[in-house]
Motif scaffolding. Sequence first.
Motif, PDB file in Angstrom:
ATOM      1  N   VAL A  73       0.835  -1.203   0.000  1.00 16.00           N
ATOM      2  CA  VAL A  73       0.000   0.000   0.000  1.00 16.00           C
ATOM      3  C   VAL A  73       0.870   1.254   0.000  1.00 16.00           C
ATOM      4  N   PHE A  74       1.857   1.278   0.879  1.00 18.96           N
ATOM      5  CA  PHE A  74       2.719   2.451   1.001  1.00 18.96           C
ATOM      6  C   PHE A  74       3.447   2.725  -0.311  1.00 18.96           C
ATOM      7  N   ALA A  75       4.042   1.702  -0.890  1.00 23.26           N
ATOM      8  CA  ALA A  75       4.810   1.881  -2.125  1.00 23.26           C
ATOM      9  C   ALA A  75       3.920   2.279  -3.300  1.00 23.26           C
ATOM     10  N   ALA A  76       2.771   1.631  -3.426  1.00 23.80           N
ATOM     11  CA  ALA A  76       1.888   1.904  -4.562  1.00 23.80           C
ATOM     12  C   ALA A  76       1.332   3.323  -4.504  1.00 23.80           C
ATOM     13  N   SER A  82       3.636  10.633  -6.669  1.00 22.17           N
ATOM     14  CA  SER A  82       4.753  11.139  -7.466  1.00 22.17           C
ATOM     15  C   SER A  82       4.330  11.373  -8.913  1.00 22.17           C
ATOM     16  N   ALA A  83       3.532  10.460  -9.464  1.00 21.50           N
ATOM     17  CA  ALA A  83       3.094  10.585 -10.858  1.00 21.50           C
ATOM     18  C   ALA A  83       2.146  11.769 -11.047  1.00 21.50           C
ATOM     19  N   VAL A  84       1.206  11.953 -10.111  1.00 19.19           N
ATOM     20  CA  VAL A  84       0.239  13.041 -10.241  1.00 19.19           C
ATOM     21  C   VAL A  84       0.935  14.395 -10.184  1.00 19.19           C
ATOM     22  N   MET A  85       1.967  14.511  -9.366  1.00 19.81           N
ATOM     23  CA  MET A  85       2.679  15.791  -9.255  1.00 19.81           C
ATOM     24  C   MET A  85       3.322  16.197 -10.581  1.00 19.81           C
ATOM     25  N   SER A  90       1.773  19.275 -16.825  1.00 17.78           N
ATOM     26  CA  SER A  90       1.612  18.737 -18.176  1.00 17.78           C
ATOM     27  C   SER A  90       0.210  18.996 -18.720  1.00 17.78           C
ATOM     28  N   TYR A  91      -0.800  19.017 -17.825  1.00 19.19           N
ATOM     29  CA  TYR A  91      -2.188  19.226 -18.240  1.00 19.19           C
ATOM     30  C   TYR A  91      -2.827  20.292 -17.350  1.00 19.19           C
ATOM     31  N   PRO A  92      -2.580  21.574 -17.616  1.00 17.86           N
ATOM     32  CA  PRO A  92      -3.149  22.656 -16.802  1.00 17.86           C
ATOM     33  C   PRO A  92      -4.623  22.855 -17.105  1.00 17.86           C
ATOM     34  N   ASN A  93      -5.424  21.992 -16.509  1.00 17.84           N
ATOM     35  CA  ASN A  93      -6.866  21.996 -16.721  1.00 17.84           C
ATOM     36  C   ASN A  93      -7.540  21.817 -15.356  1.00 17.84           C
ATOM     37  N   VAL A  94      -8.589  22.580 -15.096  1.00 25.55           N
ATOM     38  CA  VAL A  94      -9.223  22.540 -13.782  1.00 25.55           C
ATOM     39  C   VAL A  94      -9.733  21.144 -13.444  1.00 25.55           C
ATOM     40  N   SER A 165       7.916  15.614  -6.545  1.00 26.71           N
ATOM     41  CA  SER A 165       7.767  14.260  -7.086  1.00 26.71           C
ATOM     42  C   SER A 165       8.966  13.387  -6.711  1.00 26.71           C
ATOM     43  N   ILE A 166      10.161  13.961  -6.829  1.00 25.74           N
ATOM     44  CA  ILE A 166      11.379  13.225  -6.461  1.00 25.74           C
ATOM     45  C   ILE A 166      11.404  12.947  -4.961  1.00 25.74           C
TER      46      ILE A 166
END
Length: 425
Positions: A73-76, A82-85, A90-94, A165-166
């Motif tokens: 759970v913690f790793a996933a 990290s990916a969402v950040m 990349s997609y500046p959309n509300v 993210s890092i």
Amino acid sequence: MFQVLGSAWALLFGMFLLMIGNGMQGTLLGIRGQIEGFDTFAMSIVMSAYFLGFLGGSRLAPGMIRRVGHVRVFAALASAISAVMILYPSYPNVIVWALGRVLIGFCFSAVYVTAESWLNNAADNSNRGQALSLYMIVQTLGIVASQALLVTADPSGFILFVIPSILVSLAITPILLSISPTPAFATTKPMSLRQLMAFSPLGCVGMFLLGGVFSAQFGMAPVYGAEAGLSVAQISTFVATFFVGAVVLQYPIGWMSDRIDRRFLVIAVSIVGFGGSMLGMVLGDVFWLLLLSAFVVGGMANPLYSLLIAHTNDFLEHEDMAAASGGLIFINGLGAILGPIITGWMMGTALGPGGFYLFTGVLFAALIFYAGYRSTVGETVPVDETGSYVPMGPTRTTISLELAQEYAIETELEEMEEDETAPAT
């Protein structure tokens, strides 16, 4: 203290990095939203989405951990954060940002549940209070440190999104490589909200109102700064000051909590919080006064969270305290979801940025009047019969709150034993 560090250093260091990442992404979105041309109400929806996800995560995370275990759970979830950040710039959309905030809120809540159950396993009766204090200090230092990193690059670029993210990716490394055993996971079935309201109406209403105050300062403070024309450095300092006030004033208010009527203290602290809000609304164009108002509002709101929990516990039997914690967090979460939306609407009217402080002021005023009303009709618990005050913050989950309840019970029982064995004079 050293025993706690020795057994939980990897967890505490990982949480420090996670809080830096969380603090950065929250403030950065408020700044970047203005750069992208999003209006105030749109940003309020984005900020509110985090608390919706956080509330969902706190309810669903225990089942996830039971099915696949803490490590997975913690790793996933840390990987998803990290990916969402990286997705944000990349997609500046509300809509994309709001969905990303729901996911990040969910993931952070579940990560906190996982980490706090590890902390619970690392602590014992002799160091539980130290473990709670260290955890709160690490969380706050992470958020404050995150604000300093915001001035290291241009918020219109990618770098400031890459850094958190890092850090989140690195945060899981010491925890997953630690030799500390994976704890068994169990949570207490929460008390019904109707039962909880019957035990402590002030605790329930106060937690709902504080949810709005906290989500406003955590979610909308950077939006306020951007709307008010503050520089990036000023916004980061402004946001950090809320949390500095929370740390500095938590313990003095806790000391008073164990010595005077808690309902009177709720009223007094709320009055000071209302004054801080009005100071920011009227004189917020003077930066040092704006910082003073943030220090006061943060310094009052966060201790009030612990104070209301302690007040609620005064009306509960020991065996009911852990069950009540889930209901209190749920009520606080409902207020937190609504807070940014109402704040954004008020800031989008003729009030402008001042709507931010008007909103927190109204909530503090509501708490003043309701606590005053309850002091005239509710049952009073003598000061010498009240339980212990345990410093906590609104980012806690049911696990650390149950841990704090256990510590409060143990402290109270130890004090009772000392009183019984003390020689008569």
